[in-house]
Design a protein around this motif. Structure first.
Motif, PDB file in Angstrom:
ATOM      1  N   PHE A 102      25.383   6.940  -0.205  1.00  0.00           N
ATOM      2  CA  PHE A 102      25.093   5.652   0.401  1.00  0.00           C
ATOM      3  C   PHE A 102      25.906   4.553  -0.272  1.00  0.00           C
ATOM      4  O   PHE A 102      26.344   4.679  -1.419  1.00  0.00           O
ATOM      5  N   LEU A 103      26.124   3.484   0.477  1.00  0.00           N
ATOM      6  CA  LEU A 103      26.769   2.296  -0.062  1.00  0.00           C
ATOM      7  C   LEU A 103      25.710   1.421  -0.715  1.00  0.00           C
ATOM      8  O   LEU A 103      24.614   1.254  -0.175  1.00  0.00           O
ATOM      9  N   TRP A 104      26.076   0.855  -1.877  1.00  0.00           N
ATOM     10  CA  TRP A 104      25.148  -0.041  -2.532  1.00  0.00           C
ATOM     11  C   TRP A 104      25.880  -1.025  -3.418  1.00  0.00           C
ATOM     12  O   TRP A 104      27.096  -0.957  -3.578  1.00  0.00           O
ATOM     13  N   GLN A 105      25.106  -1.917  -3.962  1.00  0.00           N
ATOM     14  CA  GLN A 105      25.582  -2.879  -4.944  1.00  0.00           C
ATOM     15  C   GLN A 105      24.736  -2.676  -6.183  1.00  0.00           C
ATOM     16  O   GLN A 105      23.518  -2.544  -6.108  1.00  0.00           O
ATOM     17  N   GLU A 106      25.406  -2.603  -7.349  1.00  0.00           N
ATOM     18  CA  GLU A 106      24.645  -2.505  -8.595  1.00  0.00           C
ATOM     19  C   GLU A 106      25.253  -3.449  -9.623  1.00  0.00           C
ATOM     20  O   GLU A 106      26.459  -3.448  -9.864  1.00  0.00           O
ATOM     21  N   GLY A 107      24.405  -4.283 -10.208  1.00  0.00           N
ATOM     22  CA  GLY A 107      24.838  -5.228 -11.214  1.00  0.00           C
ATOM     23  C   GLY A 107      24.309  -4.838 -12.582  1.00  0.00           C
ATOM     24  O   GLY A 107      23.237  -4.230 -12.701  1.00  0.00           O
ATOM     25  N   HIS A 108      25.056  -5.194 -13.615  1.00  0.00           N
ATOM     26  CA  HIS A 108      24.678  -4.870 -14.990  1.00  0.00           C
ATOM     27  C   HIS A 108      25.017  -6.050 -15.886  1.00  0.00           C
ATOM     28  O   HIS A 108      26.106  -6.626 -15.780  1.00  0.00           O
ATOM     29  N   THR A 109      24.100  -6.408 -16.772  1.00  0.00           N
ATOM     30  CA  THR A 109      24.351  -7.512 -17.692  1.00  0.00           C
ATOM     31  C   THR A 109      23.898  -7.142 -19.098  1.00  0.00           C
ATOM     32  O   THR A 109      23.061  -6.262 -19.295  1.00  0.00           O
ATOM     33  N   ALA A 110      24.494  -7.834 -20.071  1.00  0.00           N
ATOM     34  CA  ALA A 110      24.090  -7.689 -21.472  1.00  0.00           C
ATOM     35  C   ALA A 110      23.889  -9.083 -22.047  1.00  0.00           C
ATOM     36  O   ALA A 110      24.655 -10.010 -21.756  1.00  0.00           O
ATOM     37  N   HIS A 111      22.851  -9.232 -22.901  1.00  0.00           N
ATOM     38  CA  HIS A 111      22.429 -10.554 -23.380  1.00  0.00           C
ATOM     39  C   HIS A 111      22.161 -10.532 -24.884  1.00  0.00           C
ATOM     40  O   HIS A 111      21.910  -9.472 -25.476  1.00  0.00           O
ATOM     41  N   ILE A 112      22.160 -11.721 -25.460  1.00  0.00           N
ATOM     42  CA  ILE A 112      21.888 -11.879 -26.884  1.00  0.00           C
ATOM     43  C   ILE A 112      20.431 -11.573 -27.208  1.00  0.00           C
ATOM     44  O   ILE A 112      20.121 -10.977 -28.232  1.00  0.00           O
ATOM     45  N   ASP A 113      19.527 -11.987 -26.309  1.00  0.00           N
ATOM     46  CA  ASP A 113      18.098 -11.812 -26.591  1.00  0.00           C
ATOM     47  C   ASP A 113      17.345 -11.432 -25.322  1.00  0.00           C
ATOM     48  O   ASP A 113      17.894 -11.443 -24.216  1.00  0.00           O
ATOM     49  N   ASN A 114      16.082 -11.104 -25.503  1.00  0.00           N
ATOM     50  CA  ASN A 114      15.256 -10.668 -24.375  1.00  0.00           C
ATOM     51  C   ASN A 114      14.982 -11.807 -23.401  1.00  0.00           C
ATOM     52  O   ASN A 114      14.783 -11.572 -22.207  1.00  0.00           O
ATOM     53  N   GLY A 143      17.073 -14.061 -22.430  1.00  0.00           N
ATOM     54  CA  GLY A 143      18.198 -14.083 -21.500  1.00  0.00           C
ATOM     55  C   GLY A 143      18.095 -12.988 -20.462  1.00  0.00           C
ATOM     56  O   GLY A 143      18.399 -13.189 -19.283  1.00  0.00           O
ATOM     57  N   ALA A 144      17.643 -11.797 -20.890  1.00  0.00           N
ATOM     58  CA  ALA A 144      17.471 -10.688 -19.953  1.00  0.00           C
ATOM     59  C   ALA A 144      16.366 -10.989 -18.945  1.00  0.00           C
ATOM     60  O   ALA A 144      16.513 -10.722 -17.743  1.00  0.00           O
ATOM     61  N   LYS A 145      15.249 -11.541 -19.433  1.00  0.00           N
ATOM     62  CA  LYS A 145      14.145 -11.877 -18.526  1.00  0.00           C
ATOM     63  C   LYS A 145      14.579 -12.879 -17.460  1.00  0.00           C
ATOM     64  O   LYS A 145      14.241 -12.743 -16.275  1.00  0.00           O
ATOM     65  N   GLU A 146      15.306 -13.907 -17.884  1.00  0.00           N
ATOM     66  CA  GLU A 146      15.789 -14.919 -16.932  1.00  0.00           C
ATOM     67  C   GLU A 146      16.713 -14.295 -15.897  1.00  0.00           C
ATOM     68  O   GLU A 146      16.668 -14.639 -14.710  1.00  0.00           O
ATOM     69  N   GLN A 147      17.567 -13.363 -16.340  1.00  0.00           N
ATOM     70  CA  GLN A 147      18.496 -12.695 -15.433  1.00  0.00           C
ATOM     71  C   GLN A 147      17.749 -11.888 -14.375  1.00  0.00           C
ATOM     72  O   GLN A 147      18.086 -11.918 -13.186  1.00  0.00           O
ATOM     73  N   VAL A 148      16.728 -11.155 -14.818  1.00  0.00           N
ATOM     74  CA  VAL A 148      15.953 -10.320 -13.894  1.00  0.00           C
ATOM     75  C   VAL A 148      15.371 -11.161 -12.757  1.00  0.00           C
ATOM     76  O   VAL A 148      15.483 -10.803 -11.571  1.00  0.00           O
ATOM     77  N   ILE A 149      14.770 -12.292 -13.092  1.00  0.00           N
ATOM     78  CA  ILE A 149      14.138 -13.143 -12.085  1.00  0.00           C
ATOM     79  C   ILE A 149      15.183 -13.871 -11.240  1.00  0.00           C
ATOM     80  O   ILE A 149      15.000 -14.049 -10.029  1.00  0.00           O
ATOM     81  N   LYS A 150      16.288 -14.266 -11.854  1.00  0.00           N
ATOM     82  CA  LYS A 150      17.351 -14.944 -11.104  1.00  0.00           C
ATOM     83  C   LYS A 150      17.880 -14.048  -9.987  1.00  0.00           C
ATOM     84  O   LYS A 150      18.043 -14.477  -8.844  1.00  0.00           O
ATOM     85  N   ILE A 151      18.124 -12.775 -10.319  1.00  0.00           N
ATOM     86  CA  ILE A 151      18.653 -11.857  -9.307  1.00  0.00           C
ATOM     87  C   ILE A 151      17.607 -11.554  -8.239  1.00  0.00           C
ATOM     88  O   ILE A 151      17.917 -11.527  -7.040  1.00  0.00           O
ATOM     89  N   LEU A 152      16.364 -11.341  -8.664  1.00  0.00           N
ATOM     90  CA  LEU A 152      15.327 -11.076  -7.664  1.00  0.00           C
ATOM     91  C   LEU A 152      15.194 -12.258  -6.708  1.00  0.00           C
ATOM     92  O   LEU A 152      14.972 -12.072  -5.504  1.00  0.00           O
ATOM     93  N   HIS A 199      15.833  -4.834 -12.850  1.00  0.00           N
ATOM     94  CA  HIS A 199      15.208  -4.168 -13.983  1.00  0.00           C
ATOM     95  C   HIS A 199      15.558  -4.844 -15.307  1.00  0.00           C
ATOM     96  O   HIS A 199      16.721  -5.193 -15.548  1.00  0.00           O
ATOM     97  N   ASN A 200      14.563  -4.975 -16.169  1.00  0.00           N
ATOM     98  CA  ASN A 200      14.811  -5.346 -17.557  1.00  0.00           C
ATOM     99  C   ASN A 200      14.879  -4.045 -18.352  1.00  0.00           C
ATOM    100  O   ASN A 200      13.875  -3.342 -18.492  1.00  0.00           O
ATOM    101  N   LEU A 201      16.060  -3.735 -18.888  1.00  0.00           N
ATOM    102  CA  LEU A 201      16.266  -2.479 -19.596  1.00  0.00           C
ATOM    103  C   LEU A 201      15.962  -2.588 -21.083  1.00  0.00           C
ATOM    104  O   LEU A 201      16.015  -1.578 -21.795  1.00  0.00           O
ATOM    105  N   GLY A 202      15.650  -3.813 -21.532  1.00  0.00           N
ATOM    106  CA  GLY A 202      15.391  -3.999 -22.952  1.00  0.00           C
ATOM    107  C   GLY A 202      16.565  -3.510 -23.787  1.00  0.00           C
ATOM    108  O   GLY A 202      17.728  -3.798 -23.501  1.00  0.00           O
ATOM    109  N   ARG A 203      16.261  -2.714 -24.824  1.00  0.00           N
ATOM    110  CA  ARG A 203      17.293  -2.098 -25.664  1.00  0.00           C
ATOM    111  C   ARG A 203      17.296  -0.574 -25.508  1.00  0.00           C
ATOM    112  O   ARG A 203      17.793   0.154 -26.368  1.00  0.00           O
TER     113      ARG A 203
END
Length: 497
Positions: free
Chosen positions: A162-174, A176-185, A236-240
């Motif tokens: 299937f065709l899809w889009q998948e994004g991946h990010t890395a952050h200094i702290d959790n 930043g990751a939490k904000e990213q998760v909600i921003k994309i949703l 998804h928040n992947l944590g560490r």
């Protein structure tokens, strides 16, 4: 499906009588996709791919506006990389296609056809990240994924490729990751609800249903006309959980080494399947204007003696509307009647049809026909710009309102397991909102007994498409729908694709 399906142009079944066959016929007769002999694989035809391109174009712009850049990933992953995050890989192992030889020569290491890209991409992240100055890293991919879906396949909904889009990010702290998760949703939700015009329920996945390897998963869930839920997008928040096994580290501002915090998120061409299901009718597709490859179809109606004049006016109108930014096509084929053309373009879901003939030219008018409700309106030619704009606006509003009304009708408050089963077995399915104790054992038993699982743990119960009033008093009793023990969570269950 019958091999003779194309001998009859129109749909031979009604949506509310044989939903599965209706869906298959729409896909084939509207020219979206075709099947090949390998189960689970489809060929997407140009009209279907054009819808995907418009989805991609819209979201890609949004991602870039928020600082993401695109890259490319190979589709083969060495087995050793997958095993570096064993728990994550174990969740995908039953679905993996393996490459074991090159020609007649066995490979020293098996290669997996990529089911998802975390292991492949994160093995490279340590080369790209060394300092806090390299963060946040935001990268996105438009590609394919392959999963061995060979038991229960459905085009655009459940495929082996299937065709899809998948994004991946890395952050200094959790944080930043939490904000990213909600921003994309939020980007997904705005697109699915305001552009695709499909209302959703948003929240968290349960621990049992979250993405393997994530700290938590957020989701958008839609309801399809057969009473089954469809997951439309996840973040998804992947944590560490990946940065530690893959040793993705950075030097912080105090020159101390830390592991990064990560997110991943995606949507797929499943959104096309949702469009077909939610908005389509017994005539075929109904496409929201923003993702319609052709937004306006012009049908010149003529006899031999006035053919040239009518076609000339039709193309002049096309040019006028194209200059305003609309995607317009004139159907000038002489071998088909006007009525046949009406049916064909209704099947393809074109939002607006314009009919123009000799009498319209003489009166300086045109006829506008909406695809969703087939309402006709005769308008002066000099008002066409304003009328088209207003018609699109009304069509979009009505499509969303109709879909929301259906979602509300299919979302039920349920107090006990007997009513739960009754709604699923004798009713029309839908979302079942109830109390849940948070125990995974209850979650599994409900799944075993009813076929329904937790689709979403809502962010806010007051955002659910139900009236929260006296009828929801039991939700405050905090008693699990299954075990009747103390409940600490509102959960939304459903059978799903």
């Amino acid at each position: 499906m019958s091999k003779n399906i194309n001998k009859e142009f129109g749909l031979t079944v009604k949506k509310n009588e044989n939903f599965s066959e209706w869906y298959s016929q729409v896909i084939e007769k509207a020219g979206l996709a075709d099947y090949i002999s390998a189960k689970g694989f489809i060929i997407v035809r140009p009209y279907g791919y054009a819808i995907w391109e418009l989805i991609k174009e819209y979201l890609d712009k949004k991602f870039k506006e928020t600082g993401h850049v695109n890259g490319f990933l190979p589709c083969l992953i060495p087995e050793g990389l997958l095993n570096k995050e064993e728990k994550h890989f174990r969740g995908f192992n039953p679905e993996v296609f393996w490459v074991t030889s090159s020609g007649d020569t066995p490979l020293a290491e098996r290669l997996a056809l990529r089911p998802t890209s975390e292991a492949l991409l994160y093995s490279i992240f340590p080369k790209w990240i060394s300092s806090y100055r390299d963060l946040p890293l935001r990268i996105n991919f438009w590609n394919t994924a392959l999963r061995a879906e060979i038991k229960s396949t459905k085009p655009f909904i459940r495929n082996s490729e299937f065709l899809w889009q998948e994004g991946h990010t890395a952050h200094i702290d959790n944080e930043g990751a939490k904000e990213q998760v909600i921003k994309i949703l939020s980007i997904y939700k705005q697109f699915i609800e305001n552009v695709l015009l499909i209302p959703t329920i948003s929240g968290f996945k349960s621990n049992k249903e979250k993405f393997v390897g994530a700290d938590y998963t957020t989701t958008l869930e839609g309801m399809m006309p057969d009473g089954k839920a469809l997951q439309l997008g996840t973040s998804h928040n992947l944590g560490r959980n990946f940065s530690q096994p893959f040793e993705i580290k950075f030097l912080n501002s105090n020159n101390k080494e830390e592991f990064v915090w990560q997110t991943s998120w995606g949507i797929s061409w499943r959104l096309i399947g949702a469009l077909i299901m939610v908005h389509g009718d017994d005539k075929g597709l109904i496409l929201p204007p923003v993702v319609a490859p052709i937004q306006i179809i012009i049908i010149p109606i003529y006899k031999d003696q006035n053919q040239e004049l009518v076609k000339k006016h039709a193309n002049s109108l096309k040019n006028q509307l194209s200059d305003l930014g609309y995607r317009v096509f004139v159907d000038e084929r002489d071998e088909f009647t006007a009525g046949w053309k009406y049916n064909e373009w209704e099947m393809k879901g074109v939002p607006i049809r314009i009919n123009i003939g000799q009498r319209d030219i003489e009166k300086n008018t045109i006829e506008i026909v909406r695809r969703d409700n087939r309402q006709k309106k005769l308008i002066p030619l000099n008002t066409v710009s304003a009328e088209i704009k207003e018609t699109f606006k009304m069509l979009e509003s009505d499509l969303y309102k109709n879909a929301l009304r259906f979602l509300q009708d299919m979302t039920h408050l349920v107090e006990n397991i007997n009513d739960f089963k009754l709604l699923l077995d004798k009713g029309r399915g839908g979302f079942l909102v109830t109390n849940w104790c948070g125990n995974e054992d209850c979650e599994e038993r409900i799944k075993e007994d009813t076929g329904a699982d937790i689709r979403v743990l809502p962010f806010d119960i007051h955002d659910l498409p139900i009236k929260i009033g006296n009828g929801a008093a039991f939700l405050t009793l905090r008693q699990c729908v299954y075990c009747r023990q103390e409940s600490n969570q509102i959960a939304v269950f459903a059978r799903a694709y």
